[in-house]
Enzyme design. Structure first.
Site, PDB file in Angstrom:
ATOM      1  N   THR A  79       0.852  -1.196   0.000  1.00  9.54           N
ATOM      2  CA  THR A  79       0.000   0.000   0.000  1.00  9.54           C
ATOM      3  C   THR A  79       0.888   1.246   0.000  1.00  9.54           C
ATOM      4  OG1 THR A  79      -0.070  -0.018   2.422  1.00  9.54           O
ATOM      5  CG2 THR A  79      -1.916  -1.064   1.326  1.00  9.54           C
ATOM      6  N   GLY A  80       0.285   2.409  -0.126  1.00  6.13           N
ATOM      7  CA  GLY A  80       0.972   3.691   0.074  1.00  6.13           C
ATOM      8  C   GLY A  80       2.252   3.833  -0.729  1.00  6.13           C
ATOM      9  N   TYR A  81       3.275   4.377  -0.061  1.00  5.42           N
ATOM     10  CA  TYR A  81       4.538   4.657  -0.745  1.00  5.42           C
ATOM     11  C   TYR A  81       5.281   3.386  -1.188  1.00  5.42           C
ATOM     12  CZ  TYR A  81       4.546   9.688  -0.278  1.00  5.42           C
ATOM     13  OH  TYR A  81       4.260  11.018  -0.430  1.00  5.42           O
ATOM     14  N   PHE A  88       2.446  -7.241   5.192  1.00  3.52           N
ATOM     15  CA  PHE A  88       1.715  -7.969   6.227  1.00  3.52           C
ATOM     16  C   PHE A  88       0.240  -7.622   6.070  1.00  3.52           C
ATOM     17  CE2 PHE A  88       2.425  -9.292  10.947  1.00  3.52           C
ATOM     18  CZ  PHE A  88       1.850 -10.508  10.664  1.00  3.52           C
ATOM     19  N   ASP A 107       5.404 -11.243   8.807  1.00  2.00           N
ATOM     20  CA  ASP A 107       6.050 -10.203   9.606  1.00  2.00           C
ATOM     21  C   ASP A 107       7.476  -9.899   9.112  1.00  2.00           C
ATOM     22  OD1 ASP A 107       6.855  -8.434  11.475  1.00  2.00           O
ATOM     23  OD2 ASP A 107       6.821  -9.836  13.165  1.00  2.00           O
ATOM     24  N   ALA A 151       5.605   0.495   7.462  1.00  2.00           N
ATOM     25  CA  ALA A 151       5.057   1.384   8.489  1.00  2.00           C
ATOM     26  C   ALA A 151       4.106   0.563   9.337  1.00  2.00           C
ATOM     27  CB  ALA A 151       4.311   2.557   7.855  1.00  2.00           C
ATOM     28  N   TYR A 171       9.474  12.069   6.740  1.00  2.00           N
ATOM     29  CA  TYR A 171       8.668  13.270   6.534  1.00  2.00           C
ATOM     30  C   TYR A 171       9.223  14.373   7.433  1.00  2.00           C
ATOM     31  CZ  TYR A 171       4.810  16.482   6.107  1.00  2.00           C
ATOM     32  OH  TYR A 171       4.082  17.612   5.858  1.00  2.00           O
ATOM     33  N   TYR A 211       4.995  15.892  14.499  1.00  2.00           N
ATOM     34  CA  TYR A 211       5.773  15.011  13.620  1.00  2.00           C
ATOM     35  C   TYR A 211       7.274  15.125  13.866  1.00  2.00           C
ATOM     36  CZ  TYR A 211       6.468  11.592  10.109  1.00  2.00           C
ATOM     37  OH  TYR A 211       6.815  10.413   9.510  1.00  2.00           O
TER      38      TYR A 211
HETATM   39  P1  NAD Z   1       1.198   2.360   4.570  1.00  2.00           P
HETATM   40  O1  NAD Z   1       0.464   2.099   5.831  1.00  2.00           O
HETATM   41  O2  NAD Z   1       0.425   2.695   3.359  1.00  2.00           O
HETATM   42  O3  NAD Z   1       2.125   1.085   4.201  1.00  2.00           O
HETATM   43  C1  NAD Z   1       2.792   0.324   5.150  1.00  2.00           C
HETATM   44  C2  NAD Z   1       3.307  -0.972   4.530  1.00  2.00           C
HETATM   45  O4  NAD Z   1       4.014  -1.710   5.555  1.00  2.00           O
HETATM   46  C3  NAD Z   1       2.220  -1.926   4.003  1.00  2.00           C
HETATM   47  O5  NAD Z   1       2.693  -2.579   2.835  1.00  2.00           O
HETATM   48  C4  NAD Z   1       2.086  -2.957   5.127  1.00  2.00           C
HETATM   49  O6  NAD Z   1       1.616  -4.237   4.705  1.00  2.00           O
HETATM   50  C5  NAD Z   1       3.528  -3.044   5.561  1.00  2.00           C
HETATM   51  N1  NAD Z   1       3.692  -3.619   6.907  1.00  2.00           N
HETATM   52  C6  NAD Z   1       3.134  -3.199   8.076  1.00  2.00           C
HETATM   53  N2  NAD Z   1       3.562  -3.988   9.090  1.00  2.00           N
HETATM   54  C7  NAD Z   1       4.388  -4.915   8.549  1.00  2.00           C
HETATM   55  C8  NAD Z   1       5.132  -6.004   9.063  1.00  2.00           C
HETATM   56  N3  NAD Z   1       5.140  -6.289  10.373  1.00  2.00           N
HETATM   57  N4  NAD Z   1       5.836  -6.766   8.187  1.00  2.00           N
HETATM   58  C9  NAD Z   1       5.851  -6.506   6.861  1.00  2.00           C
HETATM   59  N5  NAD Z   1       5.189  -5.463   6.314  1.00  2.00           N
HETATM   60  C10 NAD Z   1       4.465  -4.689   7.148  1.00  2.00           C
HETATM   61  O7  NAD Z   1       2.263   3.499   4.944  1.00  2.00           O
HETATM   62  P2  NAD Z   1       2.942   4.708   4.127  1.00  2.00           P
HETATM   63  O8  NAD Z   1       2.290   5.973   4.549  1.00  2.00           O
HETATM   64  O9  NAD Z   1       3.100   4.390   2.709  1.00  2.00           O
HETATM   65  O10 NAD Z   1       4.373   4.729   4.844  1.00  2.00           O
HETATM   66  C11 NAD Z   1       5.535   4.166   4.275  1.00  2.00           C
HETATM   67  C12 NAD Z   1       6.731   5.010   4.694  1.00  2.00           C
HETATM   68  O11 NAD Z   1       6.599   6.327   4.131  1.00  2.00           O
HETATM   69  C13 NAD Z   1       6.851   5.206   6.216  1.00  2.00           C
HETATM   70  O12 NAD Z   1       8.215   5.198   6.570  1.00  2.00           O
HETATM   71  C14 NAD Z   1       6.262   6.594   6.409  1.00  2.00           C
HETATM   72  O13 NAD Z   1       6.732   7.221   7.586  1.00  2.00           O
HETATM   73  C15 NAD Z   1       6.777   7.285   5.165  1.00  2.00           C
HETATM   74  N6  NAD Z   1       6.089   8.544   4.800  1.00  2.00           N
HETATM   75  C16 NAD Z   1       4.731   8.632   4.735  1.00  2.00           C
HETATM   76  C17 NAD Z   1       4.134   9.861   4.432  1.00  2.00           C
HETATM   77  C18 NAD Z   1       2.632  10.018   4.361  1.00  2.00           C
HETATM   78  O14 NAD Z   1       2.154  11.151   4.367  1.00  2.00           O
HETATM   79  N7  NAD Z   1       1.890   8.954   4.261  1.00  2.00           N
HETATM   80  C19 NAD Z   1       4.926  10.991   4.139  1.00  2.00           C
HETATM   81  C20 NAD Z   1       6.304  10.852   4.162  1.00  2.00           C
HETATM   82  C21 NAD Z   1       6.881   9.631   4.510  1.00  2.00           C
END
Ligand code: NAD
Length: 398
Positions: free
Chosen positions: A57-59, A80, A119, A148, A237, A247
């Site tokens: 998901t996400g980034y 996960f 995990d 994350a 961030y 933050y």
């Molecule tokens: P997200 O929640 O969309 O994605 C998290 C990912 O981690 C998912 O693929 C999930 O399955 C995986 N995950 C969670 N627990 C796990 C585990 N125990 N084992 C394996 N995989 C696991 O999060 P995101 O917002 O995309 O964040 C990703 C990174 O980007 C983080 O470091 C976050 O701090 C950073 N970030 C986010 C933002 C924002 O605004 N969303 C901005 C800048 C930086």
């Protein structure tokens, strides 16, 4: 089953398989449109090989898509996620469906893709992934760490006992009061963010700092599966001053400082091998992780409005495509060594417009100054809902 959104607090407890596939398809379109670039650090034959930890998901998902379609990379993903339970009418999580959709679409486009669900913090997962790299890749050229999580299970090496460590989203120093947006009611309310104690800060660093990233890189190297001149990235961030107490100067910010220190240590430790570790500072966006941070929803809704009006808004995929096809190949960093994908967010023209409304915006004016509809659109689409070309009245296999 007919799948409808069920929103509870910051998450939606259902996800739509076809909608998630549509979300992945649209992200792939963005990456394809940008086209291929050469990955400059390649040492092995065949396609670039990438490992993405937190790939569903996400980034992380956007990174996987950006490297697959930007470099023609073969990818192994680790996430996960929850499997669907049709007997209980429970859908899988969005990341589960996203991963299936990515694999299907990547394979149809002739790209290798394999995914692991479990995990990522555990030694077992690291070993499984290393075996797969040995069998299918030989070595990896790129390692993205985008995990994350709110908690991590840590095993004491001396006793073999495991315990759960939980991160907190609190401030440091003094309690911090500012306004936030209640997304249920669209009301602007005051929120006071409590102060994290030393144990809570340490726990947040354990979960979201650099320790696990470092463990992955060392494990890959010790197994002989980290290529010479490999590059590894993790995400952070920084944001404007009104978000600093929650933050940058909050418990999560302490973990992100540790992540940056880790990047410097990794680059030093592996300098003989030519390995480089970067932290990319990304833009604030609606993801499952960011939706839970107090004050941030108000900031994001004002930011979206300003960036869309100025024609500079980007989602996860636009950010990651720009990172992997432009900034990373050019090794473009700021003076401290960060890659700044938040350059457009932090531009004076954007921040000045956000500041102009931050103090005055009220429940009465939030619809005018904030992009509430854009916030909710991103939120629902994260779970596969509200795509105009998906038929939500149709029975789907969950
Ligand atoms: P997200 O929640 O969309 O994605 C998290 C990912 O981690 C998912 O693929 C999930 O399955 C995986 N995950 C969670 N627990 C796990 C585990 N125990 N084992 C394996 N995989 C696991 O999060 P995101 O917002 O995309 O964040 C990703 C990174 O980007 C983080 O470091 C976050 O701090 C950073 N970030 C986010 C933002 C924002 O605004 N969303 C901005 C800048 C930086």
């Amino acid at each position: 089953m007919i799948v409808e959104p069920k929103v509870k607090g910051f998450i939606c407890t259902t996800a739509h398989p076809k909608g998630c596939a549509e979300s992945v398809r649209r992200q792939i379109e963005v990456a394809k449109k940008k086209g291929r670039v050469e990955w400059p650090n390649k040492t092995s034959d065949g396609p670039v090989k990438a490992l993405v930890i937190g790939s569903s998901t996400g980034y992380g998902l956007a990174s996987r898509i950006a490297v697959a379609y930007g470099y023609g990379a073969s990818t192994i993903g680790v996430a996960f996620e929850k499997e669907g339970r049709p007997e209980k009418n429970r859908t899988a999580s969005a990341g589960w469906y996203n991963t299936i959709a990515f694999e299907e679409q990547a394979k149809a486009d002739g790209l290798y893709a394999k995914s692991f669900n479990g995990d990522g913090f555990s030694d077992e997962m690291k070993q499984q992934v290393i075996e797969a790299i040995k069998a299918d890749f030989g070595q990896v050229d790129i390692v993205v760490y985008s995990l994350a999580a709110p908690r991590r299970t840590v095993v004491d090496p001396a006793t073999g006992e495991s315990k759960a460590v939980t991160s907190v989203l609190k401030t440091t120093g003094e309690p911090y009061t500012n306004r936030t947006l209640n997304l249920r009611t669209n009301e602007i309310t005051e929120v006071t963010v409590p102060v994290a104690n030393d144990d809570e800060i340490q726990a947040t660093i354990t979960v979201m700092g650099g320790d696990d990233w470092e463990k992955w890189i060392h494990a890959l190297d010790e197994a002989g599966v980290l290529a010479d001149n490999a590059v590894t990235l993790a995400y952070s961030y920084i944001g404007p001053t009104m978000t600093h107490p929650i933050y940058k100067d909050g418990s999560i910010g302490q973990a992100k400082k540790d992540l940056f220190e880790t990047s410097k240590r990794l680059s030093e430790d592996f300098s003989g091998k030519g390995v480089k570790a970067y932290v990319s500072v990304n833009k604030a966006l609606v993801t499952q992780s960011s939706a839970a941070i107090p004050i941030v929803p108000l900031y994001i809704s004002l930011l979206y409005k300003v960036m869309k009006a100025q024609g500079v808004h980007e989602g996860c995929i636009e950010q990651m495509v720009r990172l992997y096809t432009e900034k990373l190949p050019a090794a473009q960093t700021d003076a401290e060594g960060y890659i700044r994908m938040d350059d457009l967010e932090m531009a004076d023209s954007v921040q000045n417009d956000v500041k102009k409304v931050w103090d005055d915006v009220s429940t009465e004016t939030i619809k005018e100054y904030g992009d509430i509809d854009g916030y909710w659109e991103d939120f629902y689409q994260m779970f596969g809902f509200r795509y105009d070309n998906v038929d939500y009245t149709e029975d789907v296999e969950i």
